[in-house]
Enzyme design. Structure first.
Site, PDB file in Angstrom:
ATOM      1  N   ASP A 187      -9.467   6.075  -2.567  1.00 47.05           N
ATOM      2  CA  ASP A 187      -8.379   6.653  -3.272  1.00 47.05           C
ATOM      3  C   ASP A 187      -8.901   7.244  -4.649  1.00 47.05           C
ATOM      4  O   ASP A 187      -9.975   7.349  -4.658  1.00 47.05           O
ATOM      5  CB  ASP A 187      -7.472   5.299  -3.683  1.00 47.05           C
ATOM      6  N   GLU A 226       0.758  -1.295  -0.076  1.00 44.18           N
ATOM      7  CA  GLU A 226      -0.136  -0.057  -0.001  1.00 44.18           C
ATOM      8  C   GLU A 226       0.705   1.317  -0.211  1.00 44.18           C
ATOM      9  O   GLU A 226       0.380   2.334  -0.498  1.00 44.18           O
ATOM     10  CB  GLU A 226      -1.110   0.148   1.078  1.00 44.18           C
ATOM     11  N   TYR A 260      -6.658   7.024   3.566  1.00 44.00           N
ATOM     12  CA  TYR A 260      -6.890   5.632   2.789  1.00 44.00           C
ATOM     13  C   TYR A 260      -6.157   4.468   3.105  1.00 44.00           C
ATOM     14  O   TYR A 260      -6.649   3.496   2.946  1.00 44.00           O
ATOM     15  CB  TYR A 260      -6.450   6.205   1.379  1.00 44.00           C
TER      16      TYR A 260
END
Length: 350
Positions: free
Chosen positions: A133, A32, A115
């Site tokens: 996102d 991520e 996020y």
DNA sequence: AATTCGGGGCA
DNA sequence: TGCCCAGAATT
């Protein structure tokens, strides 16, 4: 139900990605961070190399920052690597080496915002937090015709609420992946594939022929010009570098000695600058060559760069620079601009 | 609220 | 060329 439609599309169209083969929160975390403002295709090789060198949180926490940055070389946004390292040490110290399993605790970690916290919480722990996102902004804004700016505080708050509603009671780990993948493959920024879209009938943007009007952004980027004169000071197989320490681009990466000027100047003018005189004093030197102007483009800056290749006795340079051998390049993280030049030098002088 | 942090892919 | 990419931290 909308969430079921998106999940159904996902199960038929999803890509096989390395971070989708694991539930390990550490591995999902690494993916991520790498994917922040970065395309999937760019991140895959970095992801595999990173986990090979740092298989666990403990390995990352024990590493030197320079090693972490070296693995990040070329990926950009290097604060991500520095923050990742900081957070690994935090987890090691404050969480006994175990990745936290609540959204609130995950959000506290350096480099993790709303996020990424939602993404990790859902992908690793199946917690019901909607990950919003760029893909999700695009899908939801088109679907519902939301004209609030995605880069405003109000807009972000609004989209977060809509995203949570849309998720409903769907399985978080699947739904979040699904809507993100839908945005990445189907509802893409330019020329979205509306002709084969399962949500076509309910899409505001398509039904009103406004697909290219969403999402709405308020700010626009403006770029600055900077003028870099890099001094490649070599003597046989050795040359000088320094570590960038200011809060500027490429913090803690290495570069050649640099003279930056606020406007373009000729080589002759460069020789007259106080920076040049300060640097060399009365040392003997030979200017071997001056490169063409290299324009390195970043999101907000155009770096107009010339490489001045100078031959001299580099042991006579003043304190503060590092003398390295060409064979030790692999130990130092360099910006792409420097990496490219080093590759050229290596090709000409193997 | 606005700015700053890389680098690459694509029409 | 301009826009965007599985955004976050800083000012």
């Amino acid at each position: 139900m909308l969430s079921n439609q998106i999940i159904s599309w996902y199960l038929q169209n999803k890509r096989d990605l390395p971070w989708r083969e694991t539930k390990n929160p550490y591995q999902i975390w690494i993916s991520e961070i790498m994917l922040q403002q970065t395309r999937v295709a760019s991140a895959i090789d970095y992801f595999n190399r990173f986990l090979e060198q740092f298989p666990t949180i403990s390995d990352l926490a024990k590493a030197e920052e320079q090693e972490v940055l070296k693995l990040w070389q070329g990926l950009g946004y290097y604060s991500r690597a520095r923050n990742l390292h900081t957070a690994a040490k935090t987890i090691q110290l404050e969480y006994n080496g175990v990745f936290p399993d609540s959204y609130k605790e995950i959000l506290k970690l350096k480099g993790i915002g709303t996020y990424t916290a939602a993404a990790i919480a859902s992908f690793a722990f199946n917690l019901p937090h909607a990950a919003v996102d760029g893909n999700v902004y695009r899908v939801l804004s088109r679907l519902y015709g939301i004209n609030k700016a995605i880069d405003s505080t109000e807009g972000k708050k609004y989209f977060q609420a809509i995203a949570s509603e849309t998720m409903g009671n769907a399985i978080p780990e699947i739904y979040n992946q699904a809507i993100i993948e839908f945005g990445a493959l189907q509802c893409i920024p330019r020329n979205p594939k509306c002709d084969i879209c399962p949500l076509l009938a309910n899409c505001f943007a398509h039904n009103n022929a406004q697909v290219d009007q969403f999402p709405v952004k308020s700010k626009q980027i403006k770029t600055k010009n900077r003028y870099f004169y890099y001094l490649f000071l070599s003597c046989k197989n050795r040359f000088l570098i320094e570590k960038r320490k200011k809060k500027d681009i490429w913090e803690n990466l290495f570069q050649y000695p640099l003279i930056e000027y606020d406007k373009p100047i000729s080589t002759n003018e460069l020789l007259q600058t106080s920076e040049w005189k300060e640097l060399f004093g009365n040392n003997e030197l030979v200017i071997h060559s001056v490169s063409e102007n290299v324009i390195h483009k970043l999101s907000h800056q155009n770096l107009h760069t010339k490489f001045i290749h100078i031959e001299m006795d580099i042991d006579k340079m003043k304190y503060g620079y590092i003398i390295i051998n060409h064979s030790d390049i692999s130990e130092y993280p360099f910006p792409k601009l420097i990496e490219d030049h080093l590759n050229i030098m290596n090709k000409n002088n193997p």
